[in-house]
Design an enzyme around this catalytic site. Structure first.
Site, PDB file in Angstrom:
ATOM      1  N   ARG A   1       0.846  -1.183   0.000  1.00  0.00           N
ATOM      2  CA  ARG A   1       0.000   0.000   0.000  1.00  0.00           C
ATOM      3  C   ARG A   1       0.887   1.240   0.000  1.00  0.00           C
ATOM      4  O   ARG A   1       1.997   1.228   0.528  1.00  0.00           O
ATOM      5  CB  ARG A   1      -0.916   0.017   1.244  1.00  0.00           C
ATOM      6  CG  ARG A   1      -2.089  -0.948   1.163  1.00  0.00           C
ATOM      7  CD  ARG A   1      -3.095  -0.524   0.112  1.00  0.00           C
ATOM      8  NE  ARG A   1      -4.247  -1.408   0.019  1.00  0.00           N
ATOM      9  CZ  ARG A   1      -4.355  -2.427  -0.811  1.00  0.00           C
ATOM     10  NH1 ARG A   1      -3.351  -2.713  -1.629  1.00  0.00           N
ATOM     11  NH2 ARG A   1      -5.449  -3.155  -0.852  1.00  0.00           N
TER      12      ARG A   1
ATOM     13  N   HIS B   1      -1.082   0.902 -10.053  1.00  0.00           N
ATOM     14  CA  HIS B   1      -1.802  -0.042  -9.194  1.00  0.00           C
ATOM     15  C   HIS B   1      -2.427  -1.168 -10.030  1.00  0.00           C
ATOM     16  O   HIS B   1      -3.623  -1.455  -9.948  1.00  0.00           O
ATOM     17  CB  HIS B   1      -2.880   0.677  -8.383  1.00  0.00           C
ATOM     18  CG  HIS B   1      -3.228  -0.045  -7.109  1.00  0.00           C
ATOM     19  ND1 HIS B   1      -3.621   0.613  -5.953  1.00  0.00           N
ATOM     20  CD2 HIS B   1      -3.242  -1.363  -6.792  1.00  0.00           C
ATOM     21  CE1 HIS B   1      -3.869  -0.282  -5.006  1.00  0.00           C
ATOM     22  NE2 HIS B   1      -3.646  -1.481  -5.496  1.00  0.00           N
TER      23      HIS B   1
END
Length: 309
Positions: free
Chosen positions: A224, A272
């Site tokens: 993350r 991502h």
């Protein structure tokens, strides 16, 4: 009894179709369309507005659309007693393994270097390393971490792993706990972050940690964005201690145009995409948990709230 899909910024159509194909007759609402909040007992969620679920008095389950659950648990106003589930999917784990392998290979063969050389019309050879001579350290030995470790081992890399608690993983030299973190880092030429995001792991990729890596180490973050202290990474690359980084996750997504990562020649950016959830692949397990909820049976892939994953 209804299912509510909450995914601001995402197109929910494929999720709605997959749910109805898997479970004909299921009543599905998509937030923020008009619906009776008292009907909803099951929510399928990604980046919901904070405080939303306190408006649903009969909500029993919040199911994440992906493997991560920090986007749910970061809401301090979640209703008490609601169970939370995550996705565990073979496609996701295989894709993550392929992605990390590609980034590791790009680094040791200098492929990013050649892209820049081509743009400058420079004929310059790069001294590459072979997998057999390269040690990769993986932070986080959950389902995804194990899949990545297995993929790297099968491609002849030496693999070390570090986790919060002791794990016994095949073909991985395992380290655990704070006491063994420094030794793990000192033996990691390439560091891959696959940790869950918790209070303990937020900002873990910082200058103190980077300083324990060997000089010239390379960092890959597919966990993350909040794991990484961005300024520390750039400083450690610019002073020569780190050779560079591949980043797939960021504190703010999409990455703002003015962010210095865009222009940094030793930072590789992907949006991502290391592993993307395919609705048709994961909806069967979500529909099964919906039925388990109705029958008051234990849910699959339930999140342990005290651990945060």
């Amino acid at each position: 009894m209804s299912v509510l899909i909450v995914c601001p910024g995402k197109d929910p159509e494929n999720w709605v179709n997959a749910l109805k194909n898997q479970h004909p007759g299921m009543n599905v609402y998509v937030y923020p369309e008009d619906h009776d909040t008292e009907e909803v007992e099951f929510a399928l969620s990604w980046n919901h507005p904070r405080g939303l679920y306190k408006n649903y008095p009969n909500l029993k389950v919040i199911a994440s659309m992906g493997a991560g659950v920090d986007h749910i648990l970061s809401d301090s106003a979640l209703p008490e007693g609601v169970e939370i589930t995550k996705v565990v999917d073979d496609t996701l784990t295989e894709d993550m393994g392929d992605f990390v392998l590609s980034q590791v290979m790009n680094h040791i063969r200098g492929l990013h270097h050649y892209v820049k050389s081509q743009n400058k019309k420079e004929w310059e050879k790069f001294q590459y390393k072979r997998p057999q001579d390269t040690t990769v350290g993986i932070m986080g030995l959950g389902v995804l971490g194990n899949a990545v470790a297995d993929k790297l081992h099968k491609n002849f890399f030496k693999v070390n792993g570090w986790s919060r608690t002791e794990k016994n993983c095949e073909n991985v030299k395992s380290y655990f706990g704070k006491d063994q973190l420094e030794e793990f880092l000192q033996n990691s030429e390439i560091l891959v972050c696959l940790l869950p995001l918790t209070e303990d792991t937020e900002n873990i990729l910082n200058a103190d940690l980077f300083d324990m890596l060997p000089e010239g180490a390379y960092v890959i973050n597919v966990g993350r964005g909040e794991h990484l202290v961005e300024h520390d990474l750039m400083e450690m690359i610019d002073n020569g201690h780190l050779s560079g980084a591949s980043l797939d996750v960021f504190r703010e997504e999409p990455l703002p145009d003015e962010h210095p990562f865009w222009e940094h020649t030793k930072i590789n950016i992907t949006p991502h995409i290391a592993s993307l959830t395919m609705p048709e692949s994961v909806v069967p397990q979500i529909a099964e948990n919906y039925d388990r909820m109705k029958e008051e049976e234990p849910l699959k892939n339930k999140v342990e709230l005290d651990k945060g994953y």
